[in-house]
Design a protein around this motif. Structure first.
Motif, mmCIF file in Angstrom:
data_model
loop_
_atom_site.group_PDB
_atom_site.id
_atom_site.type_symbol
_atom_site.label_atom_id
_atom_site.label_comp_id
_atom_site.label_asym_id
_atom_site.label_seq_id
_atom_site.Cartn_x
_atom_site.Cartn_y
_atom_site.Cartn_z
ATOM 1 N N ARG A 178 0.828 -1.208 0.000
ATOM 2 C CA ARG A 178 0.000 0.000 0.000
ATOM 3 C C ARG A 178 0.865 1.262 0.000
ATOM 4 N NH1 ARG A 178 -2.076 -0.191 4.911
ATOM 5 N NH2 ARG A 178 -0.672 1.458 5.622
ATOM 6 N N TYR A 186 -5.943 -0.149 -6.691
ATOM 7 C CA TYR A 186 -6.862 -1.078 -6.033
ATOM 8 C C TYR A 186 -6.105 -2.290 -5.505
ATOM 9 C CZ TYR A 186 -10.697 1.425 -8.385
ATOM 10 O OH TYR A 186 -11.574 2.383 -8.829
ATOM 11 N N PHE A 231 -6.997 1.537 3.182
ATOM 12 C CA PHE A 231 -7.714 1.544 1.905
ATOM 13 C C PHE A 231 -9.167 1.951 2.156
ATOM 14 C CE2 PHE A 231 -4.424 -1.721 1.323
ATOM 15 C CZ PHE A 231 -3.912 -1.424 0.066
ATOM 16 N N GLY A 262 -10.298 -2.996 -2.071
ATOM 17 C CA GLY A 262 -10.030 -1.685 -1.496
ATOM 18 C C GLY A 262 -9.377 -0.766 -2.501
ATOM 19 N N ARG A 263 -9.540 0.532 -2.266
ATOM 20 C CA ARG A 263 -8.964 1.539 -3.154
ATOM 21 C C ARG A 263 -8.044 2.463 -2.353
ATOM 22 N NH1 ARG A 263 -10.211 6.648 -5.661
ATOM 23 N NH2 ARG A 263 -9.861 6.589 -7.919
ATOM 24 N N VAL A 264 -6.894 2.782 -2.925
ATOM 25 C CA VAL A 264 -5.954 3.673 -2.256
ATOM 26 C C VAL A 264 -6.500 5.100 -2.272
ATOM 27 C CG1 VAL A 264 -3.616 4.628 -2.263
ATOM 28 C CG2 VAL A 264 -3.998 2.220 -2.878
#
Length: 265
Positions: A178, A186, A231, A262-264
Motif C-alpha cells: 500500500r 486497487y 484503503f 479496497g482503493r488507495v
C-alpha cells in the motif's frame, strides 16, 4: 502434469504444492499424484470445493474487468498460481490492449509454466518471488520497470494470505504494498474464512498442509477486514465470496472464502 507425472528438472513431486492442488481443483492438468491425493482428501469432506474454486476464479476476473473499465492499465497478480483460462492478462487486455500484467509466484513449477505460456507476449511477465519478502519484490518490480508505482495499479492477492502465517504478519506485508501504490490503485484480497466453514473440512485442509512449505491458516472475517486498513473498502465490503456475484446462482459451500476490494485514498 501428464499421466506419467513427468516433471521439469528440480521440481519435487513428493511434496504437495498448493498451486498445483488448486490447479487440480479447477480441472487443470499441471499437478502430480501428491497434489491430487491432498485435494481429494478435502473434496471427500467438502465435495463443493471445485465450485468454490471456480467462484473465486470468477471473482478475480470480475474485479480485473472492473478495474480495466475504471482505467487501470497495470495488473500485479501476486501468488498467481497456474493461470486457468481465461487469465488475468486475457481479461485485462481484452478491454485495454495496452495493459501490462505481471504474474508473481514462489512455486518453481508456476514460473516454468507461466514462462512457457507467456513467452510470446511482451506485455505480460512472470517472475519468481515471494510475498513474504515484499521490499525485495517491490524493488525488483521498480528496477526492472515492470510496474510503475507512480501510476495506479490493481494488486491481486487471491487465495494467498491463508498460506501466510500469523507470525509472518500478512497485514504488515499488505501495508508495504500500500505504501508504494499510487492514489486510485486497487487491492483485491480473498482467503479462507473461519466464519461459516465446516469444522471437519477446515481441519482436514489444515492437517494436510501442516508439513508443507505454507501451512494453511483460516482467519475470521474481522481479521481479514483489517488487511484493508488504509484503503477505502468498496461495497459490499469483506463478505462471503458468493455475495460478490449476486447475479450468479452459486450454492452455499462447506468451506468459506471471504473477499474484498479496497482503493488507495
Amino acid at each position: 502434469m501428464t499421466q506419467q507425472d513427468d516433471a521439469p528438472a528440480g521440481i519435487d513431486t513428493t511434496q504437495m504444492s498448493h498451486a498445483r492442488a488448486y490447479d487440480y481443483v479447477l480441472g487443470g492438468k499441471d499437478n502430480f499424484a501428491v497434489d491430487r491425493e491432498a485435494a481429494g482428501q478435502v473434496i471427500a469432506l467438502a465435495p463443493d470445493l471445485p465450485a468454490l474454486g471456480r467462484a473465486q476464479r470468477r471473482f478475480l476476473l470480475r474485479v480485473t474487468r472492473m478495474c480495466a473499465e475504471a482505467g487501470i492499465r497495470q495488473f500485479l497478480d501476486v501468488g498467481a498460481g497456474i493461470p486457468t483460462p481465461p487469465n488475468v492478462h486475457e481479461t485485462a487486455r481484452g478491454l485495454a490492449p495496452d495493459a501490462r500484467v505481471v504474474y508473481v509466484d514462489n512455486d518453481p513449477i508456476v514460473f516454468v509454466h507461466n514462462n512457457a505460456l507467456l513467452a510470446t507476449d511482451d506485455g505480460v511477465v512472470s517472475i519468481k518471488a515471494d510475498v513474504r519478502e515484499p521490499d525485495q519484490l517491490l524493488d525488483r518490480l521498480r528496477s526492472e520497470h515492470l510496474i510503475d508505482f507512480e501510476q495506479p495499479v490493481l494488486v491481486l492477492f487471491i487465495g494467498l494470505f491463508h498460506l501466510v502465517t500469523d507470525a509472518e504478519n500478512p497485514a504488515a506485508l499488505i501495508a508495504r504494498f500500500r505504501e508504494r501504490m499510487a492514489p486510485g490503485s486497487y487491492v483485491c484480497i480473498s482467503q479462507f474464512c473461519v466464519d461459516g466453514s465446516d469444522p471437519a473440512a477446515r481441519a482436514k485442509l489444515e492437517e494436510i498442509s501442516a508439513n508443507s512449505p505454507a501451512p494453511m491458516t483460516f482467519r475470521g472475517r474481522d481479521e481479514i477486514e483489517s488487511f484493508f486498513d488504509g484503503f477505502d473498502l468498496l461495497p459490499p465490503g469483506v463478505v462471503d465470496l458468493r455475495q460478490w456475484s449476486p447475479d450468479e446462482d452459486v450454492p452455499p459451500t462447506k468451506l468459506k472464502v471471504a473477499a474484498g476490494v479496497g482503493r488507495v485514498r
